[in-house]
Design a protein around this motif. Structure first.
Motif, PDB file in Angstrom:
ATOM      1  N   ARG A 178       9.717 -16.349   4.190  1.00 30.06           N
ATOM      2  CA  ARG A 178       9.680 -17.289   2.974  1.00 30.06           C
ATOM      3  C   ARG A 178      11.109 -17.279   2.384  1.00 30.06           C
ATOM      4  NH1 ARG A 178       4.991 -14.441   3.696  1.00 30.06           N
ATOM      5  NH2 ARG A 178       3.178 -14.581   2.411  1.00 30.06           N
ATOM      6  N   PRO A 179      11.313 -18.052   3.504  1.00 34.11           N
ATOM      7  CA  PRO A 179      12.926 -18.592   2.381  1.00 34.11           C
ATOM      8  C   PRO A 179      13.161 -19.018   0.622  1.00 34.11           C
ATOM      9  CG  PRO A 179      11.541 -20.825   3.558  1.00 34.11           C
ATOM     10  CD  PRO A 179      10.849 -19.590   3.813  1.00 34.11           C
ATOM     11  N   GLY A 180      12.189 -18.647   0.549  1.00 37.86           N
ATOM     12  CA  GLY A 180      12.776 -18.950  -1.418  1.00 37.86           C
ATOM     13  C   GLY A 180      11.543 -16.890  -1.529  1.00 37.86           C
ATOM     14  N   ALA A 181      12.175 -16.748  -0.777  1.00 34.24           N
ATOM     15  CA  ALA A 181      11.914 -15.060  -1.602  1.00 34.24           C
ATOM     16  C   ALA A 181      13.895 -14.477  -1.629  1.00 34.24           C
ATOM     17  CB  ALA A 181      11.468 -14.345  -1.030  1.00 34.24           C
ATOM     18  N   VAL A 182      13.527 -13.871  -2.526  1.00 36.98           N
ATOM     19  CA  VAL A 182      15.012 -13.299  -2.937  1.00 36.98           C
ATOM     20  C   VAL A 182      14.356 -11.600  -3.192  1.00 36.98           C
ATOM     21  CG1 VAL A 182      16.034 -12.890  -4.996  1.00 36.98           C
ATOM     22  CG2 VAL A 182      15.416 -15.358  -4.149  1.00 36.98           C
ATOM     23  N   VAL A 183      12.781 -10.813  -3.720  1.00 31.42           N
ATOM     24  CA  VAL A 183      13.358  -9.716  -3.957  1.00 31.42           C
ATOM     25  C   VAL A 183      12.084  -9.542  -3.343  1.00 31.42           C
ATOM     26  CG1 VAL A 183      12.564 -10.084  -6.323  1.00 31.42           C
ATOM     27  CG2 VAL A 183      13.116  -8.302  -5.245  1.00 31.42           C
ATOM     28  N   ALA A 184      11.901  -7.920  -3.043  1.00 28.66           N
ATOM     29  CA  ALA A 184      10.815  -7.454  -1.810  1.00 28.66           C
ATOM     30  C   ALA A 184      10.417  -6.015  -2.506  1.00 28.66           C
ATOM     31  CB  ALA A 184      10.586  -8.059  -0.870  1.00 28.66           C
ATOM     32  N   GLY A 185       9.604  -5.339  -1.966  1.00 27.48           N
ATOM     33  CA  GLY A 185       9.356  -3.023  -2.291  1.00 27.48           C
ATOM     34  C   GLY A 185       8.454  -3.807  -0.965  1.00 27.48           C
ATOM     35  N   GLY A 186       8.442  -1.978  -0.534  1.00 27.60           N
ATOM     36  CA  GLY A 186       7.211  -1.575   0.091  1.00 27.60           C
ATOM     37  C   GLY A 186       6.505   0.020   0.161  1.00 27.60           C
ATOM     38  N   ARG A 187       5.888  -0.114   0.792  1.00 29.15           N
ATOM     39  CA  ARG A 187       4.992   0.709   0.608  1.00 29.15           C
ATOM     40  C   ARG A 187       5.615   2.530   0.182  1.00 29.15           C
ATOM     41  NH1 ARG A 187      -0.274   0.977   4.411  1.00 29.15           N
ATOM     42  NH2 ARG A 187       0.086  -0.872   3.510  1.00 29.15           N
ATOM     43  N   ILE A 188       5.332   3.360  -0.648  1.00 25.84           N
ATOM     44  CA  ILE A 188       5.885   4.332  -1.697  1.00 25.84           C
ATOM     45  C   ILE A 188       4.937   5.207  -0.743  1.00 25.84           C
ATOM     46  CG2 ILE A 188       7.052   5.863  -2.796  1.00 25.84           C
ATOM     47  CD1 ILE A 188       8.190   3.311  -3.749  1.00 25.84           C
ATOM     48  N   VAL A 189       4.818   6.664  -0.474  1.00 28.57           N
ATOM     49  CA  VAL A 189       3.761   7.775   0.597  1.00 28.57           C
ATOM     50  C   VAL A 189       5.035   8.992  -0.088  1.00 28.57           C
ATOM     51  CG1 VAL A 189       2.364   8.769   2.124  1.00 28.57           C
ATOM     52  CG2 VAL A 189       3.198   6.435   2.154  1.00 28.57           C
ATOM     53  N   ALA A 190       4.008   9.359  -1.201  1.00 32.97           N
ATOM     54  CA  ALA A 190       4.867  10.904  -1.674  1.00 32.97           C
ATOM     55  C   ALA A 190       4.600  11.555  -0.086  1.00 32.97           C
ATOM     56  CB  ALA A 190       4.054  11.372  -2.986  1.00 32.97           C
ATOM     57  N   GLU A 191       5.317  12.631  -0.144  1.00 36.76           N
ATOM     58  CA  GLU A 191       4.784  13.634   0.768  1.00 36.76           C
ATOM     59  C   GLU A 191       5.114  15.116   0.292  1.00 36.76           C
ATOM     60  OE1 GLU A 191       7.674  14.193   4.633  1.00 36.76           O
ATOM     61  OE2 GLU A 191       6.295  13.118   5.003  1.00 36.76           O
ATOM     62  N   TYR A 192       4.717  16.269   0.406  1.00 36.40           N
ATOM     63  CA  TYR A 192       4.968  17.616  -0.654  1.00 36.40           C
ATOM     64  C   TYR A 192       5.117  18.211   0.647  1.00 36.40           C
ATOM     65  CZ  TYR A 192       3.909  14.758  -4.973  1.00 36.40           C
ATOM     66  OH  TYR A 192       3.132  14.257  -5.003  1.00 36.40           O
ATOM     67  N   PRO A 193       6.672  18.653   1.041  1.00 38.64           N
ATOM     68  CA  PRO A 193       6.527  19.372   1.927  1.00 38.64           C
ATOM     69  C   PRO A 193       5.319  20.559   1.746  1.00 38.64           C
ATOM     70  CG  PRO A 193       8.305  18.500   1.913  1.00 38.64           C
ATOM     71  CD  PRO A 193       7.931  18.542   1.107  1.00 38.64           C
ATOM     72  N   ALA A 194       5.546  21.578   0.675  1.00 41.57           N
ATOM     73  CA  ALA A 194       5.193  22.509   0.500  1.00 41.57           C
ATOM     74  C   ALA A 194       3.313  22.238  -0.490  1.00 41.57           C
ATOM     75  CB  ALA A 194       5.700  23.396  -1.075  1.00 41.57           C
ATOM     76  N   GLY A 195       2.640  21.129   0.347  1.00 39.74           N
ATOM     77  CA  GLY A 195       1.558  20.898  -0.287  1.00 39.74           C
ATOM     78  C   GLY A 195       1.466  20.586  -2.010  1.00 39.74           C
ATOM     79  N   ARG A 196       0.785  19.219  -1.995  1.00 43.20           N
ATOM     80  CA  ARG A 196       0.577  18.430  -3.664  1.00 43.20           C
ATOM     81  C   ARG A 196      -0.187  19.732  -4.885  1.00 43.20           C
ATOM     82  NH1 ARG A 196      -2.409  14.742  -6.416  1.00 43.20           N
ATOM     83  NH2 ARG A 196      -1.719  13.131  -7.133  1.00 43.20           N
ATOM     84  N   PRO A 197       0.264  19.667  -5.334  1.00 43.82           N
ATOM     85  CA  PRO A 197       0.257  20.768  -6.276  1.00 43.82           C
ATOM     86  C   PRO A 197      -1.152  20.480  -7.295  1.00 43.82           C
ATOM     87  CG  PRO A 197       2.093  19.868  -7.162  1.00 43.82           C
ATOM     88  CD  PRO A 197       1.607  19.093  -6.070  1.00 43.82           C
TER      89      PRO A 197
END
Length: 299
Positions: A113-132
């Protein structure tokens, strides 16, 4: 030839930085096609020594560290843009890890996509002590900012923009937009942010499309220290402060106040559908955001 640069701002988090770099050196692109620039923003811990040891242990990777004295992540990100050697620049933060195809996903996206200027990706939350157990998806947003819009490349949904810890740009397309605003962004542990939201707002006003690239995956590692009531109240308050600052910059403060009142109405409706413990945290978040938003910050 270096085709894409990865920039990592860091401040006094040497151990987390090394953990992030462990995922960076596993990228599946040929090593001569990418570089990683770490921007140490006034670090006073052993960041420099630990980075040097890590780089020495991975001599085939293009790892380098530069020091930035301007206070705050906006200065660090702007320095990273200046230091990057490639025409494409991706950003992550020092409390994350990325998948092996992270840089390849962005490189292939921009090349097709030669006209593209900006992008973002997937974000996954990781909780080492567990998700509250008290955490709802609404309360999780300011803490971890998880993001998943499916398996195909597409424009970002209306009202959403990439997280500052997973974004990429075509440098040639940024001319005229300025950089990240140094009056916004976290400084020395303070939680006022919004510098990336402000930058994306300028890009959108300039007619750019912000693209979602699902193959660029980042895991945002949330330690127990960021799951306390005191931290959450402080974080939520500063979300409100940053919203006010951006509204003042873009001269839309009355509109932002009206939108906050509408959010209160939606919050009260949502609380009626939630278990009491989750609704209490949601109300606490809304209250602190409003407190920050409606408080005039003294210059």
């Amino acid at each position: 030839m270096i085709r894409i640069s990865l920039v990592i701002p860091t401040h006094n988090r040497a151990a987390q930085l090394v953990a992030a770099l462990e995922s960076v050196v596993r990228q599946d692109l040929p090593r001569d096609e990418w570089e990683c620039v770490v921007v140490s923003n006034n670090s006073t811990d052993d960041t420099e020594a630990r980075f040097a040891a890590f780089a020495a242990a991975h001599p085939g990777c293009g790892l380098r560290l530069v020091a930035e004295e301007g206070p705050g992540v906006s200065y660090a990100r702007n320095r990273g843009l200046r230091e990057a050697q490639a025409p494409l620049v991706a950003f992550i933060d020092d409390d994350e890890r990325v998948n092996e195809g992270f840089l390849r996903a962005y490189l292939e996206f921009f090349e097709t996509r030669p006209g593209a200027v900006v992008a973002g990706g997937r974000i996954v939350a990781e909780y080492p002590a567990g998700r509250p157990a008290w955490m709802s998806k609404y309360v999780e947003m300011p803490i971890a900012n998880p993001m998943d819009f499916g398996e195909r490349v597409r424009p970002f949904p209306a009202g959403r923009v990439p997280g500052g810890g997973n974004m990429a740009f075509r440098r040639a397309g940024l001319a005229g937009y300025g950089g990240f605003d140094p009056t916004l962004g976290r400084v020395n542990g303070e939680l006022i942010g919004g510098e990336e939201n402000d930058f994306f707002e300028r890009l959108l006003l300039g007619g750019e499309t912000i693209w979602y690239v699902p193959g660029a995956v980042m895991w945002h590692i949330i330690p127990p220290a960021k799951l306390t009531g005191a931290y959450f109240r402080r974080l939520s308050y500063n979300v409100g402060v940053s919203q006010r600052l951006r509204a003042e910059i873009h001269r839309r403060l009355p509109k932002t106040f009206v939108l906050e009142i509408a959010k209160w109405a939606a919050t009260l409706v949502l609380c009626c559908t939630m278990p009491p413990r989750k609704s209490r945290w949601l109300l606490r978040m809304r209250l602190e955001i409003s407190r920050g938003l409606f408080t005039k910050i003294k210059n």
